[in-house]
Scaffold this motif. Structure first.
Motif, mmCIF file in Angstrom:
data_model
loop_
_atom_site.group_PDB
_atom_site.id
_atom_site.type_symbol
_atom_site.label_atom_id
_atom_site.label_comp_id
_atom_site.label_asym_id
_atom_site.label_seq_id
_atom_site.Cartn_x
_atom_site.Cartn_y
_atom_site.Cartn_z
ATOM 1 N N GLU A 87 0.835 -1.193 0.000
ATOM 2 C CA GLU A 87 0.000 0.000 0.000
ATOM 3 C C GLU A 87 0.872 1.247 0.000
ATOM 4 O OE1 GLU A 87 -3.204 2.315 2.904
ATOM 5 O OE2 GLU A 87 -2.711 0.198 3.265
ATOM 6 N N LYS A 88 0.668 2.106 -0.979
ATOM 7 C CA LYS A 88 1.459 3.328 -1.064
ATOM 8 C C LYS A 88 1.060 4.286 0.054
ATOM 9 C CE LYS A 88 0.749 6.046 -4.584
ATOM 10 N NZ LYS A 88 0.742 6.469 -5.997
ATOM 11 N N ILE A 89 2.055 4.765 0.801
ATOM 12 C CA ILE A 89 1.773 5.673 1.909
ATOM 13 C C ILE A 89 2.392 7.048 1.696
ATOM 14 C CG2 ILE A 89 1.488 3.839 3.628
ATOM 15 C CD1 ILE A 89 4.340 4.361 4.549
ATOM 16 N N TYR A 90 3.266 7.171 0.695
ATOM 17 C CA TYR A 90 3.897 8.467 0.474
ATOM 18 C C TYR A 90 4.490 8.474 -0.930
ATOM 19 C CZ TYR A 90 6.592 12.713 1.531
ATOM 20 O OH TYR A 90 7.097 13.989 1.535
ATOM 21 N N HIS A 91 4.428 9.636 -1.570
ATOM 22 C CA HIS A 91 5.012 9.794 -2.911
ATOM 23 C C HIS A 91 5.534 11.216 -3.047
ATOM 24 C CE1 HIS A 91 4.313 10.401 -7.498
ATOM 25 N NE2 HIS A 91 5.574 10.116 -7.244
ATOM 26 N N ARG A 92 6.785 11.319 -3.372
ATOM 27 C CA ARG A 92 7.371 12.624 -3.654
ATOM 28 C C ARG A 92 8.352 12.481 -4.803
ATOM 29 N NH1 ARG A 92 11.021 16.523 0.326
ATOM 30 N NH2 ARG A 92 11.712 17.940 -1.330
ATOM 31 N N GLU A 93 8.073 13.200 -5.870
ATOM 32 C CA GLU A 93 8.887 13.129 -7.085
ATOM 33 C C GLU A 93 9.021 11.672 -7.528
ATOM 34 O OE1 GLU A 93 12.407 15.571 -6.891
ATOM 35 O OE2 GLU A 93 11.396 17.071 -5.635
ATOM 36 N N GLU A 94 10.256 11.148 -7.621
ATOM 37 C CA GLU A 94 10.418 9.771 -8.111
ATOM 38 C C GLU A 94 10.468 8.740 -6.984
ATOM 39 O OE1 GLU A 94 14.623 11.439 -7.647
ATOM 40 O OE2 GLU A 94 12.615 12.142 -8.137
ATOM 41 N N ILE A 95 10.211 9.156 -5.761
ATOM 42 C CA ILE A 95 10.303 8.268 -4.607
ATOM 43 C C ILE A 95 8.913 7.814 -4.165
ATOM 44 C CG2 ILE A 95 11.089 8.041 -2.222
ATOM 45 C CD1 ILE A 95 13.349 8.304 -4.242
ATOM 46 N N PHE A 96 8.739 6.494 -4.004
ATOM 47 C CA PHE A 96 7.487 5.918 -3.537
ATOM 48 C C PHE A 96 7.758 5.112 -2.264
ATOM 49 C CE2 PHE A 96 7.224 6.416 -8.095
ATOM 50 C CZ PHE A 96 5.941 6.898 -8.327
ATOM 51 N N LEU A 97 6.913 5.317 -1.245
ATOM 52 C CA LEU A 97 7.006 4.537 -0.014
ATOM 53 C C LEU A 97 5.786 3.645 0.118
ATOM 54 C CD1 LEU A 97 9.329 6.474 0.858
ATOM 55 C CD2 LEU A 97 8.420 6.251 3.183
ATOM 56 N N TYR A 98 6.034 2.414 0.587
ATOM 57 C CA TYR A 98 4.955 1.439 0.728
ATOM 58 C C TYR A 98 5.028 0.744 2.079
ATOM 59 C CZ TYR A 98 4.547 1.805 -4.371
ATOM 60 O OH TYR A 98 4.386 2.268 -5.646
ATOM 61 N N LYS A 99 3.868 0.385 2.604
ATOM 62 C CA LYS A 99 3.779 -0.541 3.727
ATOM 63 C C LYS A 99 3.063 -1.785 3.225
ATOM 64 C CE LYS A 99 -0.643 1.019 5.674
ATOM 65 N NZ LYS A 99 -1.351 1.488 6.890
ATOM 66 N N ARG A 100 3.301 -2.898 3.882
ATOM 67 C CA ARG A 100 2.700 -4.151 3.426
ATOM 68 C C ARG A 100 1.217 -4.182 3.765
ATOM 69 N NH1 ARG A 100 5.673 -8.653 4.593
ATOM 70 N NH2 ARG A 100 3.785 -9.876 4.684
ATOM 71 N N ARG A 101 0.456 -4.776 2.872
ATOM 72 C CA ARG A 101 -0.966 -4.955 3.139
ATOM 73 C C ARG A 101 -1.150 -6.082 4.139
ATOM 74 N NH1 ARG A 101 -4.246 -1.950 0.199
ATOM 75 N NH2 ARG A 101 -3.541 -1.069 -1.771
ATOM 76 N N ARG A 102 -2.191 -5.965 4.961
ATOM 77 C CA ARG A 102 -2.447 -6.963 5.991
ATOM 78 C C ARG A 102 -3.028 -8.227 5.376
ATOM 79 N NH1 ARG A 102 -6.328 -6.033 9.558
ATOM 80 N NH2 ARG A 102 -7.274 -4.245 8.526
ATOM 81 N N LYS A 103 -2.620 -9.360 5.940
ATOM 82 C CA LYS A 103 -3.208 -10.632 5.559
ATOM 83 C C LYS A 103 -4.438 -10.909 6.408
ATOM 84 C CE LYS A 103 0.969 -13.022 3.966
ATOM 85 N NZ LYS A 103 1.834 -14.217 4.176
ATOM 86 N N GLN A 104 -5.485 -11.414 5.789
ATOM 87 C CA GLN A 104 -6.633 -11.838 6.546
ATOM 88 C C GLN A 104 -6.378 -13.217 7.140
ATOM 89 O OE1 GLN A 104 -9.604 -11.567 3.379
ATOM 90 N NE2 GLN A 104 -10.462 -9.746 4.325
ATOM 91 N N LYS A 105 -7.096 -13.551 8.180
ATOM 92 C CA LYS A 105 -6.884 -14.843 8.848
ATOM 93 C C LYS A 105 -7.149 -16.014 7.916
ATOM 94 C CE LYS A 105 -7.827 -13.345 13.588
ATOM 95 N NZ LYS A 105 -8.672 -13.556 14.785
ATOM 96 N N HIS A 106 -8.081 -15.860 7.004
ATOM 97 C CA HIS A 106 -8.465 -16.978 6.137
ATOM 98 C C HIS A 106 -7.999 -16.734 4.697
ATOM 99 C CE1 HIS A 106 -10.771 -18.505 9.461
ATOM 100 N NE2 HIS A 106 -11.406 -17.345 9.566
ATOM 101 N N GLY A 107 -6.889 -16.064 4.549
ATOM 102 C CA GLY A 107 -6.342 -15.822 3.223
ATOM 103 C C GLY A 107 -6.799 -14.495 2.671
ATOM 104 N N GLY A 108 -6.148 -14.087 1.591
ATOM 105 C CA GLY A 108 -6.504 -12.820 0.984
ATOM 106 C C GLY A 108 -5.792 -11.660 1.656
ATOM 107 N N LEU A 109 -5.925 -10.486 1.055
ATOM 108 C CA LEU A 109 -5.247 -9.301 1.543
ATOM 109 C C LEU A 109 -6.238 -8.209 1.818
ATOM 110 C CD1 LEU A 109 -2.325 -9.171 -1.062
ATOM 111 C CD2 LEU A 109 -2.286 -10.209 1.182
ATOM 112 N N LEU A 110 -5.855 -7.292 2.712
ATOM 113 C CA LEU A 110 -6.662 -6.114 2.991
ATOM 114 C C LEU A 110 -5.980 -4.871 2.425
ATOM 115 C CD1 LEU A 110 -7.769 -6.706 6.682
ATOM 116 C CD2 LEU A 110 -9.137 -6.999 4.621
#
Length: 236
Positions: free
Chosen positions: A213-236
């Motif tokens: 998940e993108k949390i910050y963007h400035r010029e050519e720099i992108f910051l991401y945090k990982r998306r959460r996993k659900q207990k029964h599979g899949g992503l949030l």
């Protein structure tokens, strides 16, 4: 002296095209000093950036495997935390570290930085430059807690599970400068292997937002945090 280093750098640039042609990585594309300054002197000094990571880590029950590598030297590097006195501690990892400039910039600011590079010529340049930089009076002073480690490895063979040997409170910040053809595969590798407490800094090219998940963007720099996993599979 300088001429030999310049020749080695040029040779390194030529050799760095090999992994790109094999779809194993990107050619040697040095990160600009301006981009390094944006990351270390602006983005990572903002407490809300690392707090984003903390909120993600505290809200998940399913973290990657905690299997440890048999590489003792690598594990020792992973368990070193810096800067001194900072809570939580931070470990910088540069995948495709080139001539080592990101790791050196991190060490100057007190971080422990680990660089992985496929090209042995560039690894050699990184080690020499790092040692020279640390003890040259004309360069910015290194923090006493700053350090660098460089390894000649294919990034696809780097086991990021090693970072789980650090404290649960440790922030792992991974730098990548890939090319579009490898970003989807790289996004999945980092999601599967990197510890929950991870932020990815991507230079120019974007990560697959199915995993990050993108949390910050400035010029050519992108910051991401990982998306959460659900207990029964899949992503949030």
């Amino acid at each position: 002296g300088i001429g030999c280093l310049a020749l080695a750098a040029n040779l390194g640039m030529v050799l760095s095209a090999v992994p790109a042609l094999m779809s194993k990585g990107a050619p040697y594309l040095p990160t600009m000093n301006r981009s390094i300054g944006i990351v270390f002197d602006d983005i990572l000094t903002r407490p809300d950036i690392l707090n984003e990571r903390n909120r993600t880590a505290s809200s998940t029950n399913n973290s990657p495997s905690t299997a440890k590598s048999e590489d003792i030297c690598h594990n020792a590097a992973m368990t070193s935390s810096a800067p001194e006195g900072e809570t939580p501690p931070v470990v910088i990892v540069d995948l495709g570290s080139g001539d080592g400039r990101v790791c050196i910039a991190a060490a100057r600011r007190g971080y422990h930085a680990v660089g992985y590079e496929f090209n042995p010529m560039l690894v050699m340049i990184s080690i020499v430059w790092s040692a020279f930089d640390r003890f040259t009076p004309t360069t910015p002073s290194w923090s006493t807690s700053g350090s660098t480690s460089f390894y000649c490895r294919d990034l696809w063979n780097v086991n990021l599970n090693n970072h789980t040997s650090t404290s649960d409170d440790t922030n792992v910040i991974i730098f990548v400068y890939g090319l579009f053809p490898i970003m989807e595969r790289l996004s999945k590798k980092l999601y599967d292997e990197a510890p929950q407490n991870t932020i990815v800094v991507s230079n120019v090219f974007t990560m697959d937002e199915n995993y990050w998940e993108k949390i910050y963007h400035r010029e050519e720099i992108f910051l991401y945090k990982r998306r959460r996993k659900q207990k029964h599979g899949g992503l949030l």
